[in-house]
Write a protein that holds these residues in place. Sequence first.
Motif, short mmCIF file in Angstrom:
data_model
loop_
_atom_site.label_atom_id
_atom_site.label_comp_id
_atom_site.label_asym_id
_atom_site.label_seq_id
_atom_site.Cartn_x
_atom_site.Cartn_y
_atom_site.Cartn_z
N ARG A 116 2.05 1.98 -3.44
CA ARG A 116 0.99 2.62 -4.22
C ARG A 116 0.86 4.09 -3.83
O ARG A 116 0.63 4.96 -4.68
N ASP A 166 0.83 -1.21 0.00
CA ASP A 166 0.00 0.00 0.00
C ASP A 166 0.86 1.26 0.00
O ASP A 166 0.55 2.23 -0.69
N GLN A 203 -2.18 -5.92 -6.80
CA GLN A 203 -1.84 -4.49 -6.67
C GLN A 203 -0.35 -4.26 -6.93
O GLN A 203 0.03 -3.18 -7.40
N GLU A 262 -0.10 -4.24 -10.68
CA GLU A 262 -0.63 -2.96 -11.17
C GLU A 262 0.39 -1.83 -10.96
O GLU A 262 0.61 -1.01 -11.85
#
Length: 169
Positions: free
Chosen positions: A108, A105, A139, A142
């Motif tokens: 990101r 996270d 994720q 991505e």
Amino acid sequence: MDLAPTAAAGAAVQGALHLRAAILAARTCDADLADAHLAEAAASTAPGQERANCYGTKFSSANVDIHRVAVPVELADGTTAVTRAAEIRLPNGTAPSRAGHYWIDLSRAWLLHGDRRHALDALHTARRIAPQLTRYHPQVHETVRALAANDARSAHSLANFAAWCGVRS
């Protein structure tokens, strides 16, 4: 054997549910509701909860901190996420899957914030802590695709990381 819930177990379950609700609220773009759920979760924390592992939640203040970063990421607010992360130090003994997801996270968040180097550094930290989670997490794929797509010269370390987790750009 007594299976009746205790006050501590109830608080742990309640806190864990508030964390899930915070993420869901963020995914519907309701920042106020997400922050309200984070506050309720924080109010449910108590020392030793993670060690007690009530109903398998492993709920604790570290989980609240992890979600304090995850919520703004879900809201596409990288600046708030990295600002919050600057105040967080996960305790030793944090479950590798949770710490790994925190670093995913945070990667990101750094990407949303516009700092590609820190984004890749966070992915390397996630890899060190939870390699299997990191390799196969959608994720991560991505994020790596976004880093690679925006990098015409593709940094050698990014190309290696993308190859390692099977991402083709």
